[in-house]
Design a protein around this motif. Structure first.
Motif, PDB file in Angstrom:
ATOM      1  N   ALA A 162      35.523 -36.352 -41.660  1.00 39.99           N
ATOM      2  CA  ALA A 162      34.536 -36.437 -40.576  1.00 39.99           C
ATOM      3  C   ALA A 162      34.735 -35.349 -39.528  1.00 39.99           C
ATOM      4  CB  ALA A 162      34.608 -37.812 -39.914  1.00 39.99           C
ATOM      5  N   LEU A 163      35.545 -34.379 -39.844  1.00 38.26           N
ATOM      6  CA  LEU A 163      35.853 -33.340 -38.857  1.00 38.26           C
ATOM      7  C   LEU A 163      34.704 -32.358 -38.656  1.00 38.26           C
ATOM      8  CD1 LEU A 163      37.792 -31.978 -36.911  1.00 38.26           C
ATOM      9  CD2 LEU A 163      38.880 -30.864 -38.877  1.00 38.26           C
ATOM     10  N   GLN A 164      33.929 -32.078 -39.674  1.00 38.36           N
ATOM     11  CA  GLN A 164      32.921 -31.027 -39.583  1.00 38.36           C
ATOM     12  C   GLN A 164      31.953 -31.251 -38.416  1.00 38.36           C
ATOM     13  OE1 GLN A 164      30.619 -30.309 -43.131  1.00 38.36           O
ATOM     14  NE2 GLN A 164      29.746 -28.428 -42.309  1.00 38.36           N
ATOM     15  N   ALA A 165      31.406 -32.432 -38.258  1.00 35.47           N
ATOM     16  CA  ALA A 165      30.439 -32.698 -37.187  1.00 35.47           C
ATOM     17  C   ALA A 165      31.092 -32.601 -35.809  1.00 35.47           C
ATOM     18  CB  ALA A 165      29.793 -34.065 -37.374  1.00 35.47           C
ATOM     19  N   ALA A 166      32.274 -33.165 -35.676  1.00 37.35           N
ATOM     20  CA  ALA A 166      32.969 -33.116 -34.384  1.00 37.35           C
ATOM     21  C   ALA A 166      33.347 -31.684 -34.028  1.00 37.35           C
ATOM     22  CB  ALA A 166      34.205 -34.007 -34.410  1.00 37.35           C
ATOM     23  N   PHE A 167      33.781 -30.926 -35.021  1.00 42.34           N
ATOM     24  CA  PHE A 167      34.142 -29.529 -34.764  1.00 42.34           C
ATOM     25  C   PHE A 167      32.895 -28.718 -34.435  1.00 42.34           C
ATOM     26  CE2 PHE A 167      35.573 -25.227 -35.383  1.00 42.34           C
ATOM     27  CZ  PHE A 167      36.890 -25.257 -34.929  1.00 42.34           C
ATOM     28  N   ALA A 168      31.772 -29.022 -35.080  1.00 41.24           N
ATOM     29  CA  ALA A 168      30.523 -28.311 -34.800  1.00 41.24           C
ATOM     30  C   ALA A 168      30.095 -28.522 -33.348  1.00 41.24           C
ATOM     31  CB  ALA A 168      29.423 -28.768 -35.755  1.00 41.24           C
ATOM     32  N   ALA A 169      30.253 -29.735 -32.829  1.00 40.66           N
ATOM     33  CA  ALA A 169      29.920 -30.013 -31.427  1.00 40.66           C
ATOM     34  C   ALA A 169      30.849 -29.238 -30.497  1.00 40.66           C
ATOM     35  CB  ALA A 169      30.008 -31.515 -31.155  1.00 40.66           C
ATOM     36  N   PHE A 170      32.122 -29.226 -30.824  1.00 43.66           N
ATOM     37  CA  PHE A 170      33.119 -28.468 -30.057  1.00 43.66           C
ATOM     38  C   PHE A 170      32.773 -26.978 -30.059  1.00 43.66           C
ATOM     39  CE2 PHE A 170      37.356 -26.261 -30.518  1.00 43.66           C
ATOM     40  CZ  PHE A 170      37.790 -26.416 -29.208  1.00 43.66           C
ATOM     41  N   ALA A 171      32.458 -26.439 -31.243  1.00 44.47           N
ATOM     42  CA  ALA A 171      32.131 -25.016 -31.384  1.00 44.47           C
ATOM     43  C   ALA A 171      30.858 -24.659 -30.620  1.00 44.47           C
ATOM     44  CB  ALA A 171      31.988 -24.661 -32.857  1.00 44.47           C
ATOM     45  N   ALA A 172      29.839 -25.495 -30.723  1.00 45.94           N
ATOM     46  CA  ALA A 172      28.576 -25.231 -30.009  1.00 45.94           C
ATOM     47  C   ALA A 172      28.825 -25.200 -28.511  1.00 45.94           C
ATOM     48  CB  ALA A 172      27.540 -26.293 -30.363  1.00 45.94           C
ATOM     49  N   HIS A 173      29.632 -26.141 -28.041  1.00 43.62           N
ATOM     50  CA  HIS A 173      29.956 -26.146 -26.606  1.00 43.62           C
ATOM     51  C   HIS A 173      30.686 -24.863 -26.220  1.00 43.62           C
ATOM     52  CE1 HIS A 173      31.579 -26.992 -22.713  1.00 43.62           C
ATOM     53  NE2 HIS A 173      32.767 -26.712 -23.208  1.00 43.62           N
ATOM     54  N   LEU A 174      31.666 -24.434 -27.012  1.00 43.21           N
ATOM     55  CA  LEU A 174      32.408 -23.217 -26.671  1.00 43.21           C
ATOM     56  C   LEU A 174      31.482 -22.011 -26.599  1.00 43.21           C
ATOM     57  CD1 LEU A 174      35.784 -23.475 -28.614  1.00 43.21           C
ATOM     58  CD2 LEU A 174      35.363 -23.856 -26.181  1.00 43.21           C
ATOM     59  N   ARG A 175      30.537 -21.925 -27.517  1.00 42.02           N
ATOM     60  CA  ARG A 175      29.588 -20.800 -27.478  1.00 42.02           C
ATOM     61  C   ARG A 175      28.778 -20.830 -26.177  1.00 42.02           C
ATOM     62  NH1 ARG A 175      29.683 -21.737 -33.121  1.00 42.02           N
ATOM     63  NH2 ARG A 175      28.037 -23.295 -33.026  1.00 42.02           N
TER      64      ARG A 175
END
Length: 127
Positions: A35-48
């Protein structure tokens, strides 16, 4: 690790982004296997978004270390992109290591150095 009180720099926009970064990092770090992909995607989008806001503020106010700070953001986003691609293939190992070891160390150092100087500069520029 990262503590909310250690990320406050006294510049509201950056402090809000840093608090959000911490919350999203915690959520990604706690994501169960598979289940990491979705949580990491949210983290990555925020960092951008976070880095884009910070880059725009530094550009607007003529921050003296603009290019150095922007290059650091770009370097981190390049790593994030590689990790996102790997997660898309179902590979979680690098993401887990990044979240557990690399990001906390980088974030702490970045806040204490580049972001501290940037926040002080922006506060004076707007004051």
């Amino acid at each position: 690790m990262l503590a909310p009180d250690s990320i406050t720099l006294g510049y509201a926009v950056m402090d809000r982004d840093h608090a959000d970064s911490l919350a999203l990092w915690e959520a990604a770090s706690a994501a169960p296997a598979g289940a990491l992909q979705a949580a990491f995607a949210a983290f990555a989008a925020h960092l951008r978004e976070h880095f884009a806001r910070e880059n725009a503020l530094m550009t607007e106010h003529g921050f003296f270390a603009l290019h150095c700070h922007m290059e650091e953001h770009a370097r981190v986003l390049a790593v994030i992109a590689v990790i996102e691609a790997e997660l898309g293939e179902g590979k979680e190992e690098r993401a887990r290591k990044y979240l557990r070891f690399h990001f906390p160390d980088w974030f702490h150092t970045h806040l204490a150095t580049m972001d501290r100087v940037t926040a002080d500069f922006l506060a004076r520029a707007e004051g």
